[in-house]
Design a protein around this motif. Sequence first.
Motif, short mmCIF file in Angstrom:
data_model
loop_
_atom_site.label_atom_id
_atom_site.label_comp_id
_atom_site.label_asym_id
_atom_site.label_seq_id
_atom_site.Cartn_x
_atom_site.Cartn_y
_atom_site.Cartn_z
N ALA A 75 64.79 -14.10 -5.30
CA ALA A 75 63.56 -14.86 -5.11
C ALA A 75 63.35 -15.09 -3.62
O ALA A 75 64.30 -15.40 -2.89
CB ALA A 75 63.65 -16.20 -5.85
N LEU A 76 62.12 -14.95 -3.18
CA LEU A 76 61.81 -15.07 -1.76
C LEU A 76 60.56 -15.93 -1.60
O LEU A 76 59.55 -15.71 -2.27
CB LEU A 76 61.57 -13.68 -1.16
CG LEU A 76 61.21 -13.61 0.31
CD1 LEU A 76 62.37 -14.09 1.18
CD2 LEU A 76 60.81 -12.19 0.71
N LEU A 77 60.63 -16.90 -0.70
CA LEU A 77 59.49 -17.74 -0.36
C LEU A 77 58.95 -17.34 1.01
O LEU A 77 59.70 -17.30 1.98
CB LEU A 77 59.88 -19.22 -0.34
CG LEU A 77 60.00 -19.92 -1.70
CD1 LEU A 77 60.70 -21.26 -1.54
CD2 LEU A 77 58.62 -20.12 -2.35
N ALA A 121 65.50 -19.80 -3.86
CA ALA A 121 64.86 -18.74 -3.08
C ALA A 121 65.28 -18.76 -1.61
O ALA A 121 65.53 -19.82 -1.03
CB ALA A 121 63.34 -18.87 -3.17
N ARG A 122 65.32 -17.58 -1.04
CA ARG A 122 65.44 -17.43 0.40
C ARG A 122 64.09 -17.71 1.03
O ARG A 122 63.04 -17.41 0.44
CB ARG A 122 65.89 -16.00 0.73
CG ARG A 122 65.88 -15.64 2.22
CD ARG A 122 66.29 -14.19 2.43
NE ARG A 122 66.01 -13.75 3.78
CZ ARG A 122 66.82 -13.99 4.81
NH1 ARG A 122 67.96 -14.65 4.63
NH2 ARG A 122 66.49 -13.57 6.03
N LEU A 123 64.10 -18.30 2.23
CA LEU A 123 62.87 -18.62 2.95
C LEU A 123 62.72 -17.66 4.12
O LEU A 123 63.65 -17.49 4.91
CB LEU A 123 62.93 -20.07 3.47
CG LEU A 123 61.69 -20.60 4.17
CD1 LEU A 123 60.55 -20.80 3.17
CD2 LEU A 123 62.00 -21.92 4.88
N GLU A 124 61.55 -17.02 4.20
CA GLU A 124 61.28 -16.08 5.29
C GLU A 124 59.87 -16.34 5.80
O GLU A 124 58.88 -16.00 5.13
CB GLU A 124 61.41 -14.63 4.80
CG GLU A 124 61.32 -13.59 5.90
CD GLU A 124 62.50 -13.62 6.86
OE1 GLU A 124 62.26 -13.69 8.08
OE2 GLU A 124 63.65 -13.58 6.37
N LEU A 125 59.78 -16.97 6.98
CA LEU A 125 58.48 -17.34 7.54
C LEU A 125 58.25 -16.59 8.85
O LEU A 125 59.17 -16.48 9.67
CB LEU A 125 58.41 -18.85 7.79
CG LEU A 125 58.65 -19.76 6.58
CD1 LEU A 125 58.60 -21.22 7.00
CD2 LEU A 125 57.61 -19.48 5.49
N SER A 126 57.03 -16.11 9.04
CA SER A 126 56.69 -15.42 10.28
C SER A 126 55.38 -15.95 10.82
O SER A 126 54.64 -16.65 10.13
CB SER A 126 56.59 -13.91 10.03
OG SER A 126 55.61 -13.63 9.04
N ASN A 127 55.10 -15.61 12.07
CA ASN A 127 53.86 -16.01 12.74
C ASN A 127 53.64 -17.52 12.69
O ASN A 127 52.54 -18.00 12.42
CB ASN A 127 52.66 -15.26 12.16
CG ASN A 127 52.75 -13.77 12.42
OD1 ASN A 127 52.87 -12.99 11.48
ND2 ASN A 127 52.73 -13.35 13.67
N LEU A 128 54.72 -18.25 12.95
CA LEU A 128 54.63 -19.71 13.06
C LEU A 128 54.21 -20.09 14.47
O LEU A 128 54.65 -19.49 15.45
CB LEU A 128 55.99 -20.35 12.75
CG LEU A 128 56.62 -20.01 11.40
CD1 LEU A 128 57.98 -20.68 11.27
CD2 LEU A 128 55.72 -20.44 10.26
#
Length: 331
Positions: A75-77, A121-128
């Motif tokens: 699961a990925l957030l 879930a793993r958290l993967e955030l970009s363009n913050l």
Amino acid sequence: MNAVAFEYGASAATEFLDAHRISARTPFQTRGWWRAWIREAADAEGATPVLVHMTRTDGPTLVVGLQLHQDGSTALLRALSWPWADYHEVAEVGDASPTGAGPDITGLAEAIDRCQREFGARLELSNLRADGPLLRAVTELGAAPRPSDTVFRLDLTNSDVVRGVSERRDMRRKRRRIERLGKLRLTCADTPEQLAARLPSFIELHTQQWGDRPDTVAPFDGGVVDRTYAAVAAEPSSTARLHELWLDDTLLAGWFGFWHDRTYYAYRAAYDLSHGRDSPGHLLTAAMVTELAAQGTDTFDLTRGAYGYKLELPSSSAPTMTASREQPCRV
């Protein structure tokens, strides 16, 4: 007392957005953008929307838009509307706090942690945004930020910058040359009705320019991309705009973007290849910068991507950030 809650799924998320006024930090957190993307794009992206909100009795209610992906057993957030949005950030319910109270970073971190544990879930955030509360919250959770994409901005409060764009020698020469063929004029569609009328022509222009190129991102194809743009344009709170540069009755160039909080966000552009030698995209940018500055716009945000035309402008650059966090133990 603080309380964390989740709105899981398209129906629940849309109902929450319909029931609340949202204060967005960028146009990609407006109610209109989120609602349109959830309705038209989420299924195609294999994403389940999740709105995470931390309700406080002594401050604003923060909302984090996320989307849940399931890749086999993983699961990925990610941030809601990834990879469509150029910026990811939190929003607030209602107006900004009249007391000037800052966002509750610790409470925001707790809400994100609770969401990760809830879905395993793993958290993967970009363009913050580098100075934003979302990056600060995930950093508090132990994520190590690293650069994501570079964004470019023009300071329209600086008259030297405005002149540097609108009165460049090569631009003056190209403007004079093309004006021998007819009259140049700039138009702006800024209501849902105007946008509905003009968007098909912009999509056609973009398809002619980009349709056969392998480096095209999310090309218009008569399907989900076209529908999502139309849905965003139909939402008044999305603050969508379509600027167009005309030579008499010939459409030379267009820019679909957003005007939000005294900033113009340039999202997607296209121009007529048959007039390429006269740089209609540059001429459009010059005309827009002049008009937007006169209207009191502070910043022309060229958004992400180190394209050559951005490097030619007197713009400043800044990184957006990426942050990830491994899957914590479930509650």
